[in-house]
Motif scaffolding. Sequence first.
Motif, PDB file in Angstrom:
ATOM      1  N   VAL A   5     -20.172 -80.564 -38.925  1.00 35.03           N
ATOM      2  CA  VAL A   5     -21.496 -81.060 -39.136  1.00 35.03           C
ATOM      3  C   VAL A   5     -21.786 -82.296 -38.625  1.00 35.03           C
ATOM      4  O   VAL A   5     -23.165 -82.426 -38.095  1.00 35.03           O
ATOM      5  CB  VAL A   5     -21.866 -80.817 -40.761  1.00 35.03           C
ATOM      6  N   ILE A   6     -20.972 -83.178 -38.872  1.00 38.13           N
ATOM      7  CA  ILE A   6     -21.230 -84.754 -38.372  1.00 38.13           C
ATOM      8  C   ILE A   6     -21.446 -84.585 -36.842  1.00 38.13           C
ATOM      9  O   ILE A   6     -22.443 -85.209 -36.283  1.00 38.13           O
ATOM     10  CB  ILE A   6     -20.138 -85.472 -38.840  1.00 38.13           C
ATOM     11  N   PRO A   7     -20.590 -83.930 -35.730  1.00 34.43           N
ATOM     12  CA  PRO A   7     -20.833 -83.858 -34.546  1.00 34.43           C
ATOM     13  C   PRO A   7     -22.315 -83.279 -34.044  1.00 34.43           C
ATOM     14  O   PRO A   7     -23.019 -83.743 -33.167  1.00 34.43           O
ATOM     15  CB  PRO A   7     -19.820 -83.166 -33.885  1.00 34.43           C
ATOM     16  N   LEU A   8     -22.601 -82.214 -34.891  1.00 35.69           N
ATOM     17  CA  LEU A   8     -23.811 -81.696 -34.474  1.00 35.69           C
ATOM     18  C   LEU A   8     -25.125 -82.449 -34.965  1.00 35.69           C
ATOM     19  O   LEU A   8     -26.030 -82.536 -34.273  1.00 35.69           O
ATOM     20  CB  LEU A   8     -23.979 -80.590 -35.237  1.00 35.69           C
ATOM     21  N   SER A   9     -24.978 -83.294 -36.136  1.00 40.53           N
ATOM     22  CA  SER A   9     -25.947 -84.179 -36.311  1.00 40.53           C
ATOM     23  C   SER A   9     -26.286 -85.459 -35.497  1.00 40.53           C
ATOM     24  O   SER A   9     -27.307 -85.961 -35.483  1.00 40.53           O
ATOM     25  CB  SER A   9     -25.448 -84.800 -37.839  1.00 40.53           C
ATOM     26  N   ARG A  10     -25.392 -85.525 -34.469  1.00 42.11           N
ATOM     27  CA  ARG A  10     -25.602 -86.519 -33.501  1.00 42.11           C
ATOM     28  C   ARG A  10     -26.776 -86.254 -32.635  1.00 42.11           C
ATOM     29  O   ARG A  10     -27.396 -87.111 -32.027  1.00 42.11           O
ATOM     30  CB  ARG A  10     -24.216 -86.841 -32.725  1.00 42.11           C
ATOM     31  N   VAL A  45     -29.392 -84.606 -33.734  1.00 43.19           N
ATOM     32  CA  VAL A  45     -30.839 -84.605 -34.246  1.00 43.19           C
ATOM     33  C   VAL A  45     -31.194 -85.950 -34.115  1.00 43.19           C
ATOM     34  O   VAL A  45     -32.401 -86.094 -33.651  1.00 43.19           O
ATOM     35  CB  VAL A  45     -30.732 -84.254 -35.794  1.00 43.19           C
ATOM     36  N   GLN A  46     -30.732 -86.849 -34.689  1.00 37.51           N
ATOM     37  CA  GLN A  46     -31.208 -88.157 -34.573  1.00 37.51           C
ATOM     38  C   GLN A  46     -30.267 -89.154 -35.150  1.00 37.51           C
ATOM     39  O   GLN A  46     -29.324 -88.908 -35.877  1.00 37.51           O
ATOM     40  CB  GLN A  46     -32.430 -88.307 -35.707  1.00 37.51           C
ATOM     41  N   ILE A  47     -30.375 -90.481 -34.835  1.00 40.36           N
ATOM     42  CA  ILE A  47     -29.158 -91.488 -34.876  1.00 40.36           C
ATOM     43  C   ILE A  47     -29.159 -91.911 -36.444  1.00 40.36           C
ATOM     44  O   ILE A  47     -28.231 -91.762 -36.953  1.00 40.36           O
ATOM     45  CB  ILE A  47     -29.383 -92.589 -34.080  1.00 40.36           C
ATOM     46  N   THR A  48     -30.232 -92.108 -37.082  1.00 43.34           N
ATOM     47  CA  THR A  48     -30.228 -92.311 -38.284  1.00 43.34           C
ATOM     48  C   THR A  48     -29.908 -91.251 -38.958  1.00 43.34           C
ATOM     49  O   THR A  48     -28.850 -91.507 -40.284  1.00 43.34           O
ATOM     50  CB  THR A  48     -31.636 -92.715 -38.964  1.00 43.34           C
ATOM     51  N   ALA A  49     -30.254 -90.156 -39.088  1.00 45.79           N
ATOM     52  CA  ALA A  49     -29.582 -88.879 -39.571  1.00 45.79           C
ATOM     53  C   ALA A  49     -28.125 -88.878 -39.510  1.00 45.79           C
ATOM     54  O   ALA A  49     -27.558 -88.433 -40.752  1.00 45.79           O
ATOM     55  CB  ALA A  49     -30.264 -87.734 -39.135  1.00 45.79           C
ATOM     56  N   VAL A  91     -22.362 -89.708 -46.032  1.00 46.46           N
ATOM     57  CA  VAL A  91     -22.075 -88.584 -46.971  1.00 46.46           C
ATOM     58  C   VAL A  91     -20.717 -88.242 -46.807  1.00 46.46           C
ATOM     59  O   VAL A  91     -19.947 -87.868 -47.661  1.00 46.46           O
ATOM     60  CB  VAL A  91     -23.094 -87.620 -46.769  1.00 46.46           C
ATOM     61  N   GLY A  92     -20.143 -88.058 -45.590  1.00 44.97           N
ATOM     62  CA  GLY A  92     -19.009 -87.583 -45.434  1.00 44.97           C
ATOM     63  C   GLY A  92     -17.799 -88.387 -45.928  1.00 44.97           C
ATOM     64  O   GLY A  92     -16.662 -88.145 -46.495  1.00 44.97           O
TER      65      GLY A  92
END
Length: 119
Positions: free
Chosen positions: A87-92, A94-98, A105-106
């Motif tokens: 999840v954390i690598p994939l969120s990169r 999307v957007q930097i703030t997200a 949260v991790g």
Amino acid sequence: MQATTLKDIFLNPGFLAIFLTILATILNVMVGVSMLPEDQRRKRYKLHLYVFFAVLACYLYFLAWNHFEYGKNSLFNYAVLFYFAVVIPLSRRVQITAHAIIASVGLVLLTVVGFLHLG
């Protein structure tokens, strides 16, 4: 055996592993925040990546120790591993703030794992 003193807690290798994972995650969040200016991204990206791999390595050590000491890990422990590994690598992307919020949260999830490990 239940830990009764602070000394007993910090002598527990499983707790030390999760504690180091939490510290490495805090370090990684700080490196990530410090690379927000555009001119710093290229310089600090590799450090950010290496610290992330250190976080995963520490957490995998915790899971391995927990497995050999107690014979099992909870589903929640594996869910946190999935969160960090996928999840954390994939969120990169999307957007930097997200990405920063999801990584934070991790950190909270790791703290919960550490707290549950004490109990």
